[in-house]
Enzyme design. Structure first.
Site, PDB file in Angstrom:
ATOM      1  N   ASP A   9       7.924 -18.510  69.970  1.00 10.52           N
ATOM      2  CA  ASP A   9       8.673 -17.428  69.342  1.00 10.52           C
ATOM      3  C   ASP A   9       9.990 -18.047  68.842  1.00 10.52           C
ATOM      4  O   ASP A   9      10.336 -19.179  69.219  1.00 10.52           O
ATOM      5  CB  ASP A   9       8.936 -16.352  70.398  1.00 10.52           C
ATOM      6  N   ASP A  11      13.482 -16.005  67.686  1.00  9.37           N
ATOM      7  CA  ASP A  11      14.724 -15.357  68.123  1.00  9.37           C
ATOM      8  C   ASP A  11      14.727 -15.137  69.630  1.00  9.37           C
ATOM      9  O   ASP A  11      13.819 -14.503  70.185  1.00  9.37           O
ATOM     10  CB  ASP A  11      14.903 -14.013  67.401  1.00  9.37           C
ATOM     11  N   GLU A  18      20.005 -13.649  68.288  1.00 13.04           N
ATOM     12  CA  GLU A  18      19.961 -12.212  68.008  1.00 13.04           C
ATOM     13  C   GLU A  18      21.331 -11.631  67.659  1.00 13.04           C
ATOM     14  O   GLU A  18      21.431 -10.711  66.855  1.00 13.04           O
ATOM     15  CB  GLU A  18      19.313 -11.475  69.179  1.00 13.04           C
ATOM     16  N   GLU A  54      12.345  -2.754  59.606  1.00 14.61           N
ATOM     17  CA  GLU A  54      11.863  -1.630  60.413  1.00 14.61           C
ATOM     18  C   GLU A  54      12.992  -1.066  61.285  1.00 14.61           C
ATOM     19  O   GLU A  54      13.076   0.137  61.529  1.00 14.61           O
ATOM     20  CB  GLU A  54      10.700  -2.075  61.301  1.00 14.61           C
ATOM     21  N   THR A 114       6.536 -15.693  64.893  1.00 16.05           N
ATOM     22  CA  THR A 114       7.772 -14.904  64.964  1.00 16.05           C
ATOM     23  C   THR A 114       7.706 -13.633  64.139  1.00 16.05           C
ATOM     24  O   THR A 114       6.959 -13.547  63.158  1.00 16.05           O
ATOM     25  CB  THR A 114       8.976 -15.753  64.496  1.00 16.05           C
ATOM     26  N   THR A 116      10.611 -12.593  62.831  1.00 16.86           N
ATOM     27  CA  THR A 116      11.669 -12.713  61.846  1.00 16.86           C
ATOM     28  C   THR A 116      11.142 -13.272  60.517  1.00 16.86           C
ATOM     29  O   THR A 116       9.982 -13.646  60.392  1.00 16.86           O
ATOM     30  CB  THR A 116      12.832 -13.569  62.386  1.00 16.86           C
ATOM     31  N   PRO A 119      12.636 -17.516  55.870  1.00 13.78           N
ATOM     32  CA  PRO A 119      13.844 -18.319  55.601  1.00 13.78           C
ATOM     33  C   PRO A 119      14.695 -18.523  56.850  1.00 13.78           C
ATOM     34  O   PRO A 119      15.354 -19.549  56.992  1.00 13.78           O
ATOM     35  CB  PRO A 119      14.613 -17.492  54.559  1.00 13.78           C
TER      36      PRO A 119
HETATM   37  C1  XBP Z   1      12.928 -10.909  66.788  1.00  8.51           C
HETATM   38  C2  XBP Z   1      13.081  -9.760  65.904  1.00  8.51           C
HETATM   39  C3  XBP Z   1      13.570  -9.944  64.531  1.00  8.51           C
HETATM   40  C4  XBP Z   1      15.054 -10.228  64.415  1.00  8.51           C
HETATM   41  C5  XBP Z   1      15.524  -9.991  63.011  1.00  8.51           C
HETATM   42  O1  XBP Z   1      11.978 -11.809  66.261  1.00  8.51           O
HETATM   43  O2  XBP Z   1      12.749  -8.661  66.272  1.00  8.51           O
HETATM   44  O3  XBP Z   1      13.288  -8.768  63.853  1.00  8.51           O
HETATM   45  O4  XBP Z   1      15.795  -9.341  65.228  1.00  8.51           O
HETATM   46  O5  XBP Z   1      14.767 -10.675  62.087  1.00  8.51           O
HETATM   47  P1  XBP Z   1      11.215 -12.920  67.187  1.00  8.51           P
HETATM   48  P2  XBP Z   1      14.468 -10.055  60.638  1.00  8.51           P
HETATM   49  O6  XBP Z   1       9.750 -12.546  67.109  1.00  8.51           O
HETATM   50  O7  XBP Z   1      11.489 -14.258  66.545  1.00  8.51           O
HETATM   51  O8  XBP Z   1      11.760 -12.819  68.568  1.00  8.51           O
HETATM   52  O9  XBP Z   1      15.658  -9.252  60.221  1.00  8.51           O
HETATM   53  O10 XBP Z   1      14.233 -11.248  59.735  1.00  8.51           O
HETATM   54  O11 XBP Z   1      13.240  -9.185  60.785  1.00  8.51           O
HETATM   55 MG    MG Z   2      12.075 -13.299  70.584  1.00 14.21          MG
END
Ligand code: XBP
Ligand code: MG
Length: 242
Positions: A9, A11, A18, A54, A114, A116, A119
């Site tokens: 993963d 973030d 975050e 979202e 991920t 996110t 980019p």
């Molecule tokens: C965590 C998330 C992401 C980020 C924001 O992703 O929920 O939505 O908070 O990213 P991860 P975007 O699966 O890497 O933990 O604004 O690009 O959606």
């Molecule tokens: Mg995460």
């Protein structure tokens, strides 16, 4: 059966990103002359909604906001977030680089799954591991690649498909209940390292729960009662960085 791939993963797992997302959202709202300001506390609640666009839509619904262009705001937020990706500003979490290096030395495949945007993944990898790092990953699947975000397993299933591997061939690394929900539904053993925003999540179902990837297995927050359950010795060695 030896482990053949590690799936990360982004973030909260690779880095504590975050709060940079939160700040980028707030800057995008301010530029659009909106009165939304997401505090850490508000954002912690909003993180239950996976995906930035979202999240904006969910907040608009919850606050009765009308005429909000969530897609445009999210595009601008992604641009702003990129400007935060400066060397020295964002660091990988403890143990992440060591495990990636060990995995590469052992010839394991690496992948990213991920929520996110792409980019953001590229920016983080380049800033923390160098411009070549993106090429170390045999599969990178992000928010743009799926129709449903975590805790749905779609992003992990796409990675498995790219790698041509079965769930039992892989270990996933996650920091959140949403992420663990996705790996569990995909049937992939999961090492969880809670992050600042997810420390209070429910991690029932984790294979191992560690404070970070440099923590010795002996002091893990949670570990299976009998050895590493169905994980192979090879996987145990890797996870513990022996
Ligand atoms: C965590 C998330 C992401 C980020 C924001 O992703 O929920 O939505 O908070 O990213 P991860 P975007 O699966 O890497 O933990 O604004 O690009 O959606
Ligand atoms: Mg995460």
């Amino acid at each position: 059966m030896p482990i053949r791939a590690l799936i990360f993963d982004v973030d909260g797992t690779l880095a504590e990103t975050e709060d940079y997302h939160r700040r980028a959202f707030n800057q995008a709202f301010a530029e659009a002359s909106m009165d939304w300001v997401w505090s850490r506390e508000t954002y912690a609640g909003l993180l239950k909604v996976a995906g930035g666009r979202e999240r904006v839509e969910a907040n608009a619904s919850a606050t009765g906001g009308t005429g909000i262009d969530a897609a445009a705001l999210h595009r601008r937020k992604t641009e702003i977030y990129q400007t935060f990706m400066r060397p020295g500003e964002i660091k990988l979490r403890p143990g992440v680089e060591r495990i990636i290096t060990a995995a590469r030395a052992r010839g394991l495949q690496l992948a990213i799954a991920t929520t996110t945007s792409r980019p953001n993944v590229e920016g983080l990898l380049a800033t923390t591991l160098g411009a070549d790092a993106i090429g170390w990953f045999a599969s990178i699947r992000s928010g743009e690649d799926v129709s449903v975000k975590k805790p749905d397993p779609e992003v992990y299933l796409r990675v498995l498909d790219d790698l041509g591997l079965a769930p039992r061939d892989c270990i996933a690394f996650e920091d959140s209940a949403n992420g663990l929900g996705a790996t569990s539904a995909a049937g992939i053993a999961t090492v969880v390292t809670p992050s600042i925003y997810t420390a209070g999540d429910d991690f029932t179902g984790a294979t191992v729960l560690l404070r970070n990837l440099d923590e010795p297995y002996s002091t893990a927050l949670f570990k299976p009662r009998t050895s590493l359950s169905d994980l192979s010795r090879d996987a145990a060695d890797l996870i513990m960085g022996i």
